[in-house]
Write a protein that holds these residues in place. Structure first.
Motif, PDB file in Angstrom:
ATOM      1  N   SER A 160      -5.472   2.447  11.314  1.00  0.00           N
ATOM      2  CA  SER A 160      -6.402   1.254  11.041  1.00  0.00           C
ATOM      3  C   SER A 160      -5.625   0.099  11.537  1.00  0.00           C
ATOM      4  CB  SER A 160      -6.980   0.985   9.557  1.00  0.00           C
ATOM      5  OG  SER A 160      -7.298  -0.213   9.500  1.00  0.00           O
ATOM      6  N   PRO A 161      -5.827  -0.804  12.296  1.00  0.00           N
ATOM      7  CA  PRO A 161      -5.174  -1.918  12.781  1.00  0.00           C
ATOM      8  C   PRO A 161      -4.917  -2.754  11.594  1.00  0.00           C
ATOM      9  CG  PRO A 161      -6.620  -1.400  14.473  1.00  0.00           C
ATOM     10  CD  PRO A 161      -7.043  -0.568  13.288  1.00  0.00           C
ATOM     11  N   ARG A 162      -6.127  -3.154  10.704  1.00  0.00           N
ATOM     12  CA  ARG A 162      -6.036  -3.905   9.732  1.00  0.00           C
ATOM     13  C   ARG A 162      -4.958  -3.543   8.756  1.00  0.00           C
ATOM     14  NH1 ARG A 162     -10.971  -4.821  12.018  1.00  0.00           N
ATOM     15  NH2 ARG A 162     -11.802  -6.800  11.868  1.00  0.00           N
ATOM     16  N   TRP A 163      -4.801  -2.301   8.375  1.00  0.00           N
ATOM     17  CA  TRP A 163      -3.897  -1.820   7.705  1.00  0.00           C
ATOM     18  C   TRP A 163      -2.629  -1.906   7.907  1.00  0.00           C
ATOM     19  CZ3 TRP A 163      -0.223   2.209   7.671  1.00  0.00           C
ATOM     20  CH2 TRP A 163       0.471   2.223   6.504  1.00  0.00           C
ATOM     21  N   LEU A 164      -2.284  -1.825   9.372  1.00  0.00           N
ATOM     22  CA  LEU A 164      -0.936  -1.951  10.169  1.00  0.00           C
ATOM     23  C   LEU A 164      -0.605  -3.476   9.864  1.00  0.00           C
ATOM     24  CD1 LEU A 164      -1.465   0.152  13.303  1.00  0.00           C
ATOM     25  CD2 LEU A 164      -0.081   0.722  11.198  1.00  0.00           C
ATOM     26  N   ALA A 165      -1.594  -4.259  10.154  1.00  0.00           N
ATOM     27  CA  ALA A 165      -1.306  -5.790  10.227  1.00  0.00           C
ATOM     28  C   ALA A 165      -0.883  -6.095   8.637  1.00  0.00           C
ATOM     29  CB  ALA A 165      -2.523  -6.364  10.509  1.00  0.00           C
ATOM     30  N   LYS A 166      -1.621  -5.579   7.812  1.00  0.00           N
ATOM     31  CA  LYS A 166      -1.097  -5.834   6.251  1.00  0.00           C
ATOM     32  C   LYS A 166       0.063  -5.292   5.972  1.00  0.00           C
ATOM     33  CE  LYS A 166      -2.950  -5.044   1.630  1.00  0.00           C
ATOM     34  NZ  LYS A 166      -1.766  -4.428   0.982  1.00  0.00           N
ATOM     35  N   LYS A 167       0.668  -4.410   6.449  1.00  0.00           N
ATOM     36  CA  LYS A 167       1.838  -3.799   6.267  1.00  0.00           C
ATOM     37  C   LYS A 167       2.937  -4.601   6.960  1.00  0.00           C
ATOM     38  CE  LYS A 167       1.177  -0.815   2.962  1.00  0.00           C
ATOM     39  NZ  LYS A 167       1.537  -0.871   1.629  1.00  0.00           N
ATOM     40  N   GLY A 168       2.688  -5.327   8.031  1.00  0.00           N
ATOM     41  CA  GLY A 168       3.502  -6.146   8.782  1.00  0.00           C
ATOM     42  C   GLY A 168       4.027  -5.188  10.028  1.00  0.00           C
ATOM     43  N   ASN A 169       3.520  -4.226  10.680  1.00  0.00           N
ATOM     44  CA  ASN A 169       3.811  -3.542  11.728  1.00  0.00           C
ATOM     45  C   ASN A 169       3.230  -3.948  12.815  1.00  0.00           C
ATOM     46  OD1 ASN A 169       5.237  -1.642   9.892  1.00  0.00           O
ATOM     47  ND2 ASN A 169       3.363  -0.331   9.402  1.00  0.00           N
ATOM     48  N   GLN A 170       3.772  -5.133  13.617  1.00  0.00           N
ATOM     49  CA  GLN A 170       3.344  -5.897  14.487  1.00  0.00           C
ATOM     50  C   GLN A 170       3.145  -5.070  15.699  1.00  0.00           C
ATOM     51  OE1 GLN A 170       2.060  -8.721  14.426  1.00  0.00           O
ATOM     52  NE2 GLN A 170       1.788  -9.085  16.597  1.00  0.00           N
ATOM     53  N   LYS A 171       4.181  -4.277  16.202  1.00  0.00           N
ATOM     54  CA  LYS A 171       3.985  -3.517  17.382  1.00  0.00           C
ATOM     55  C   LYS A 171       2.893  -2.500  17.091  1.00  0.00           C
ATOM     56  CE  LYS A 171       6.654  -0.987  20.712  1.00  0.00           C
ATOM     57  NZ  LYS A 171       8.274  -0.502  21.072  1.00  0.00           N
TER      58      LYS A 171
END
Length: 480
Positions: A220-231
């Motif tokens: 999920s892109p939103r979960w990745l963004a929440k975790k700060g995994n930009q790339k």
């Protein structure tokens, strides 16, 4: 306190700015993020949804397993009725445990990680049932599959909602409920020709497809963004929207919203009921109450008994019910992004009330020996209308709305709370149904009809329409 409120008001105002700016851009003829994403072919969204709903199908397989296997398991393992009843009902206790832990797990290891873990537990549960030689092993396996159901019931619709563009989100999330219905119906049908041990092995198939498929789809892109995994966030979003699609505006909107939420304190369970979150929690939990306390699990678990009590063929009625449930749920998936969430809920609730009224009238006529020849057809019509109405809206839409309304910083805890309420309602309804029918057959359906009438009122007054809006727009509107 005044300073704290000022800070929160500022934060909430900042949450609205990206959304207001995006609306201004659209008004000026510029392309918004969602418009840009629609130019690419969403094949990866479709494929990711297919993989995720294998978990939903597994959910249905677990729920439908006990019905066709009762006689064979009791004979082969010499189980008493009480022992088999424990085997059947322990599923909901496992699901409640899964519901409590699903949100934190999905927040900690990701949506894919939660589905992978749940599939592994489900496989272990099915193998335990397959090799069981007594009640204890059966119960352990059933508890494990129930736990997997509880996790799947939360994480699958949330994952789909977070990867889908807004114009497809409703229909794709509704496939979750469709696959649950399909899993139940297939388990019931093939369970009449397969042994109970072989039927347990068939439960491994959707889990295997899910585990393999998870290696091929993005997180999920939103979960990745929440975790700060930009790339990883940008890679996942690009993969979902298409290689040639400009994702910059959608990515900026998601990141701006999540960055603003990070300024807010991490809420505890009790803090979910504070003013800034209370409306989304009331909507999410309230819809689960409406879904379960209207009697659906009592009616579904004991459909055959209801038909027999009304003087109708149990097998014919049950097969008809299974077919109607799958077909109408599929139709609901088609209409949810066209008609909207709220209209489907209102139409569904109205049908539930009418179905309960017909069943209540039928059983009242039977108790008072009035026009007895009309009782079976009237009761069957009422039950099938009830099932069709539930499948059209109240079965799937609450899960869709639940996956949309919670801000990502409370989604884990709030989603767990809503899912727990759902499973508690499922257990309470199925546990009390026989007692209620012993008290009064027609009174039972009058009670369910009254609860469904209150559900219509709740939907009309409290539940917003979320069709055609991004998750960030929905959450900013509800929680400000």
């Amino acid at each position: 306190m005044a300073i704290k409120e000022d800070v929160e008001n500022c934060v909430q105002e900042e949450m609205r700015q990206p959304l207001m700016q995006d609306q201004k851009n659209l008004a000026n003829g510029q392309e918004g993020s969602s418009q840009g994403s629609n130019k690419g072919h969403p094949w990866m969204v479709y494929f990711s949804t297919f993989v995720a709903v294998c978990g939903s199908y597994s959910f249905g397989s677990c729920a439908g397993y006990s019905s066709p296997t009762q006689t064979a398991i009791r004979e082969d393992l010499s189980l008493s009725l009480a022992e088999y009843s424990v085997f059947g009902s322990i599923l909901t206790f496992g699901a409640m445990i899964g519901a409590i832990t699903s949100g934190p797990i999905a927040d900690f290891i990701g949506r894919k990680g939660a589905m992978r873990m749940s599939a592994a537990v489900c496989v272990a549960g099915w193998l335990c049932i397959y090799f069981a030689e007594g009640a204890v092993a059966l119960d352990i396996g059933r508890l494990a599959t129930g736990y997997a159901m509880g996790v799947f019931s939360y994480v699958v619709p949330v994952f789909i909602a977070e990867i889908a563009p807004k114009n497809l989100r409703g229909a794709l999330t509704t496939i979750n409920q469709f696959m649950i219905c399909a899993g139940v119906s297939v388990a019931f049908i093939i369970g009449t020709v397969l042994t109970w041990r072989v039927l347990a092995l068939t439960g491994l198939v959707p889990c295997g497809i899910l585990v393999l498929g998870l290696f091929l789809i993005p997180e999920s892109p939103r979960w990745l963004a929440k975790k700060g995994n930009q790339k990883e966030f940008e890679t996942a979003l690009q993969k979902l929207r298409g290689r040639d699609v400009n994702i910059s505006e959608e990515a900026d909107e998601i990141q701006d919203y999540i960055a603003t939420l990070e300024l807010l304190p991490k809420p505890k369970i009790i803090e979910l009921f504070q003013k800034r979150y209370s409306r989304s929690v009331i909507i999410g939990v309230g819809l689960m109450v409406c879904q379960q306390f209207g009697g659906i699990n009592g009616v579904c678990f004991y459909t055959g008994t209801i038909f027999e009590t009304a003087g109708f063929s149990s097998s014919v009625g049950t097969i008809t019910y299974a077919c109607i449930q799958v077909v109408v749920t599929g139709m609901g998936a088609f209409f949810i992004d066209r008609a909207g969430r709220k209209p489907l809920l209102l139409v569904s609730g109205t049908g539930l009330v009418l179905g309960c009224a017909l069943a209540a009238i039928a059983f009242y006529m039977k108790v008072n020996e009035l026009a007895l020849q009309a009782v079976p057809i009237l009761a069957v019509t009422g039950i099938l209308l009830y099932i069709a109405s539930f499948s059209a809206g109240m079965g799937a839409v609450p899960w869709v709305v639940m996956s949309e309304i919670f801000p990502i910083n409370i989604k884990g805890r709030a989603g767990s709370l809503a899912t727990l309420v759902n499973w508690f309602g499922a257990w309470l309804c199925s546990y009390t149904f026989n007692f209620l029918m012993t008290w009064s057959t027609y009174g039972t359906f009058i009670l369910y009809g009254a609860i469904n009438a209150l559900a219509i009122l709740f939907v009309f007054i409290v539940v917003p329409e979320t069709k055609g809006r991004t998750l960030e727009e929905i959450q900013a509107a509800i929680n400000t």
